[in-house]
Design a protein around this motif. Structure first.
Motif, short mmCIF file in Angstrom:
data_model
loop_
_atom_site.label_atom_id
_atom_site.label_comp_id
_atom_site.label_asym_id
_atom_site.label_seq_id
_atom_site.Cartn_x
_atom_site.Cartn_y
_atom_site.Cartn_z
N LYS A 2 0.83 -1.20 0.00
CA LYS A 2 0.00 0.00 0.00
C LYS A 2 0.87 1.25 0.00
CE LYS A 2 -3.89 -1.86 2.56
NZ LYS A 2 -4.76 -1.67 3.72
N ASP A 5 -0.23 6.76 2.06
CA ASP A 5 -1.48 7.46 2.38
C ASP A 5 -2.67 6.51 2.46
OD1 ASP A 5 -1.45 6.98 -0.33
OD2 ASP A 5 -2.36 8.89 -0.86
N GLU A 6 -2.47 5.23 2.20
CA GLU A 6 -3.55 4.25 2.27
C GLU A 6 -3.38 3.28 3.43
OE1 GLU A 6 -3.55 2.30 -1.47
OE2 GLU A 6 -4.22 4.06 -2.57
N GLN A 7 -2.39 3.47 4.26
CA GLN A 7 -2.11 2.53 5.32
C GLN A 7 -2.97 2.77 6.55
OE1 GLN A 7 2.07 2.38 6.06
NE2 GLN A 7 2.51 1.50 4.09
N THR A 8 -3.27 1.70 7.26
CA THR A 8 -4.01 1.77 8.50
C THR A 8 -3.14 2.38 9.58
OG1 THR A 8 -5.24 -0.19 7.88
CG2 THR A 8 -5.22 0.36 10.20
N SER A 30 -8.28 9.86 13.01
CA SER A 30 -8.98 9.09 11.99
C SER A 30 -9.78 10.00 11.05
CB SER A 30 -9.90 8.07 12.67
OG SER A 30 -10.56 7.29 11.70
N LYS A 34 -8.60 10.47 7.35
CA LYS A 34 -9.55 9.71 6.54
C LYS A 34 -9.06 8.28 6.34
CE LYS A 34 -11.17 13.85 4.31
NZ LYS A 34 -11.10 14.71 3.17
N GLN A 35 -8.58 7.70 7.44
CA GLN A 35 -8.03 6.35 7.43
C GLN A 35 -8.60 5.54 8.57
OE1 GLN A 35 -6.37 5.38 5.02
NE2 GLN A 35 -4.86 6.85 4.34
#
Length: 52
Positions: A2, A5-8, A30, A34-35
């Motif tokens: 990932k 910017d897409e990681q948890t 969060s 936005k994650q």
């Protein structure tokens, strides 16, 4: 893999403060990021075992 910017997001709590103490901060992070965000409770003995 990932993109960053897409990681948890994971907050590791439990050494000195219970995970509930992080809930408000986690909610704000969060929303801003936005994650997905998780608070993981780690017990003191688990922290201590990481030094072995």
């Amino acid at each position: 893999m990932k993109q960053i910017d897409e990681q948890t997001i994971i907050i590791i709590g439990g050494l000195l403060i219970i995970k509930e103490a992080y809930k408000e901060m986690a909610k704000v992070i969060s929303i801003k990021a936005k994650q997905a965000l998780y608070i993981v409770n780690v017990k003191r003995i688990e922290w201590l075992l990481t030094n072995l």
